[in-house]
Motif scaffolding. Structure first.
Motif, PDB file in Angstrom:
ATOM      1  N   ARG A   1     -13.184  17.795  -9.347  1.00 60.63           N
ATOM      2  CA  ARG A   1     -11.727  18.018  -9.194  1.00 60.63           C
ATOM      3  C   ARG A   1     -10.846  17.902 -10.389  1.00 60.63           C
ATOM      4  O   ARG A   1     -10.850  17.216 -11.006  1.00 60.63           O
ATOM      5  N   CYS A   2      -9.894  18.858 -10.274  1.00 64.65           N
ATOM      6  CA  CYS A   2      -8.783  18.614 -11.405  1.00 64.65           C
ATOM      7  C   CYS A   2      -7.435  19.290 -10.851  1.00 64.65           C
ATOM      8  O   CYS A   2      -7.442  19.838  -9.827  1.00 64.65           O
ATOM      9  N   GLN A   3      -6.439  19.054 -11.753  1.00 69.43           N
ATOM     10  CA  GLN A   3      -5.067  19.318 -11.252  1.00 69.43           C
ATOM     11  C   GLN A   3      -4.385  19.995 -12.488  1.00 69.43           C
ATOM     12  O   GLN A   3      -4.637  19.865 -13.494  1.00 69.43           O
TER      13      GLN A   3
ATOM     14  N   ARG B   1       2.379  20.964  -8.172  1.00 75.75           N
ATOM     15  CA  ARG B   1       1.013  21.020  -8.551  1.00 75.75           C
ATOM     16  C   ARG B   1      -0.082  21.729  -7.952  1.00 75.75           C
ATOM     17  O   ARG B   1       0.088  21.733  -6.562  1.00 75.75           O
ATOM     18  N   VAL B   2      -1.235  22.050  -8.358  1.00 72.67           N
ATOM     19  CA  VAL B   2      -2.225  22.396  -7.706  1.00 72.67           C
ATOM     20  C   VAL B   2      -3.424  21.867  -7.888  1.00 72.67           C
ATOM     21  O   VAL B   2      -3.725  21.212  -9.074  1.00 72.67           O
ATOM     22  N   TRP B   3      -4.547  21.609  -7.045  1.00 71.43           N
ATOM     23  CA  TRP B   3      -5.644  21.115  -7.392  1.00 71.43           C
ATOM     24  C   TRP B   3      -6.894  22.068  -7.075  1.00 71.43           C
ATOM     25  O   TRP B   3      -6.690  22.834  -6.188  1.00 71.43           O
TER      26      TRP B   3
ATOM     27  N   HIS C   1     -11.914  11.584  -5.994  1.00 69.36           N
ATOM     28  CA  HIS C   1     -12.168  12.115  -4.781  1.00 69.36           C
ATOM     29  C   HIS C   1     -11.448  10.988  -3.788  1.00 69.36           C
ATOM     30  O   HIS C   1     -11.201  11.511  -2.549  1.00 69.36           O
ATOM     31  N   LEU C   2     -10.892  10.011  -4.238  1.00 71.19           N
ATOM     32  CA  LEU C   2     -10.271   9.043  -3.166  1.00 71.19           C
ATOM     33  C   LEU C   2      -8.556   9.420  -3.288  1.00 71.19           C
ATOM     34  O   LEU C   2      -7.986   9.332  -2.231  1.00 71.19           O
ATOM     35  N   ASP C   3      -8.093   9.468  -4.378  1.00 68.12           N
ATOM     36  CA  ASP C   3      -6.812   9.715  -4.759  1.00 68.12           C
ATOM     37  C   ASP C   3      -6.735  11.014  -5.473  1.00 68.12           C
ATOM     38  O   ASP C   3      -6.944  10.981  -6.770  1.00 68.12           O
ATOM     39  N   PRO C   4      -6.291  12.029  -4.912  1.00 75.15           N
ATOM     40  CA  PRO C   4      -6.129  13.547  -5.823  1.00 75.15           C
ATOM     41  C   PRO C   4      -5.285  13.249  -6.922  1.00 75.15           C
ATOM     42  O   PRO C   4      -5.672  13.856  -8.073  1.00 75.15           O
ATOM     43  N   TYR C   5      -4.489  12.586  -7.096  1.00 75.10           N
ATOM     44  CA  TYR C   5      -3.326  12.147  -7.913  1.00 75.10           C
ATOM     45  C   TYR C   5      -4.063  11.620  -9.456  1.00 75.10           C
ATOM     46  O   TYR C   5      -3.469  11.690 -10.374  1.00 75.10           O
ATOM     47  N   LEU C   6      -5.227  10.966  -9.191  1.00 75.29           N
ATOM     48  CA  LEU C   6      -6.007  10.364 -10.390  1.00 75.29           C
ATOM     49  C   LEU C   6      -6.875  11.629 -11.007  1.00 75.29           C
ATOM     50  O   LEU C   6      -7.503  11.274 -11.821  1.00 75.29           O
TER      51      LEU C   6
ATOM     52  N   LYS D   1     -12.130  26.874  -7.249  1.00 73.14           N
ATOM     53  CA  LYS D   1     -11.715  27.141  -5.735  1.00 73.14           C
ATOM     54  C   LYS D   1     -10.171  26.397  -5.940  1.00 73.14           C
ATOM     55  O   LYS D   1      -9.857  25.158  -6.279  1.00 73.14           O
ATOM     56  N   LEU D   2      -9.308  27.085  -5.374  1.00 74.62           N
ATOM     57  CA  LEU D   2      -7.871  26.340  -5.079  1.00 74.62           C
ATOM     58  C   LEU D   2      -8.060  25.601  -3.806  1.00 74.62           C
ATOM     59  O   LEU D   2      -7.968  25.891  -2.846  1.00 74.62           O
ATOM     60  N   GLU D   3      -7.916  24.404  -4.012  1.00 74.06           N
ATOM     61  CA  GLU D   3      -8.346  23.547  -3.000  1.00 74.06           C
ATOM     62  C   GLU D   3      -6.797  22.935  -2.319  1.00 74.06           C
ATOM     63  O   GLU D   3      -7.062  23.052  -1.064  1.00 74.06           O
ATOM     64  N   HIS D   4      -5.936  22.828  -3.000  1.00 75.16           N
ATOM     65  CA  HIS D   4      -4.572  22.532  -2.161  1.00 75.16           C
ATOM     66  C   HIS D   4      -3.350  22.726  -3.203  1.00 75.16           C
ATOM     67  O   HIS D   4      -3.452  22.897  -4.218  1.00 75.16           O
TER      68      HIS D   4
END
Length: 321
Positions: free
Chosen positions: A164-166, A155-157, A97-102, A147-150
């Motif tokens: 959250r997943c990517q 990539r997509v989140w 939730h702090l770094d989406p790449y994690l 839900k498509l967040e970003h």
């Protein structure tokens, strides 16, 4: 009577009276001290004094607003402004939730196409869900129960139930990556037809080029199996072309095309600089309508594409047989 004469005559009596008074008060004080000592020795011992719960605020100690935040006297509805320790630890337990790449990879699904625009509303991603079906979505949409967040360029989140997943472009997700690919039987080669491009370097895969036939400068026939292959492998198109929303007077008027020579879209009759206005009468000036056009293309028997070329409209037709 003269005072000096009186003092001289009664000096001895005056001094003696003062000594007597002093002796009386001294004797009285000593007797009180002795009585107090005798009473204290006979009384039971007093309990030891305990230190106060909180040390008094010293001058060196810096003031803190923590008691005010914890009590929150300004709002009786919201409650304390400082979250309980359990909630603070819960928020720290998930660094994604702090770094989406994690964020961890999604357990299912695969991103097969990403079209990123400076305007997030015009960014699209095609995600292959369970069963091999591909759905096109944009930010805030639902794909496969998530839900498509970003959407980023690679990539997509996705979010589901607060988690959250990517998904990275072209990479299969956790469970799908572990599945061994099933062997596929090779289809027999179809009868040879005239390719759309007779000369020059072509980036169209041979199994697709051999199933296309040029009818005229603005019309082409393509077999259904070849069209399905393009939908299943959209990178055939995305690696050789790009579509960017064209703005005029702060409004989107179409999609500006950049097309590599020898690509699939060039075989369909599109050129670099063409402004695609509509597909099968669906206006492409709105992202929601653009998604509708993409969804319907797979089931339509023909595609009628209206483009603006050199300031004049041109209609291109693709017959899917």
């Amino acid at each position: 009577m003269n005072p000096d004469a009186f003092v001289k005559r009664g000096f001895a009596f005056i001094v003696g009276g003062m000594v007597a008074v002093s002796a009386y008060y001294q004797a009285s004080g000593v007797s009180h001290l002795i009585a107090h000592q005798i009473a204290r020795d006979g009384a039971p011992p007093a309990p030891a004094a305990t230190a106060p719960d909180e040390a008094p605020l010293s001058e060196d100690r810096s003031p803190s607003a923590a008691p005010i935040l914890e009590r929150n006297p300004f709002d009786s509805v919201t409650g304390p402004l400082v979250p309980p320790p359990s909630e603070a630890l819960a928020g720290q337990a998930d660094p994604s939730h702090l770094d989406p790449y994690l964020a961890p990879p999604c357990d299912t699904g695969r991103v097969v196409l990403i079209a990123v625009s400076e305007d997030p509303e015009w960014s699209f991603a095609a995600v292959e869900a369970e069963g091999g079906r591909t759905a096109l979505g944009r930010r805030g949409g639902q794909i496969g129960g998530r839900k498509l967040e970003h959407i980023a360029w690679d990539r997509v989140w996705m979010t589901s139930g607060g988690a959250r997943c990517q998904m990275q472009l072209g990479k299969k997700s956790g469970n799908d990556a572990k599945k061994a690919p099933e062997p596929q039987s090779r289809a027999p080669d179809p009868p040879h037809v005239t390719p759309a491009r007779a000369s020059g370097k072509s980036d169209v895969p041979p199994e697709i080029a051999s199933r296309m036939k040029r009818v005229s400068e603005t019309e082409i026939d393509i077999e259904r199996s070849a069209a399905e292959k393009i939908f299943e492998q959209p990178e055939i198109v995305t690696n050789t072309s790009a579509a960017i929303p064209e703005m005029r007077d702060n409004q989107v008027v179409g999609l500006k095309m950049t097309i590599k020579p020898g690509s699939v879209l060039e075989s369909f009759g599109l050129q670099s600089g063409d402004l695609v206005k509509s597909i099968n009468s669906i206006d492409l000036t709105d992202p929601q309508k653009a998604m509708m056009a993409y969804t319907r293309m797979r089931s339509d028997k023909s595609l009628s594409v209206v483009v603006e070329r050199d300031g004049r409209p041109v209609r291109l037709k693709v017959n899917i047989r």
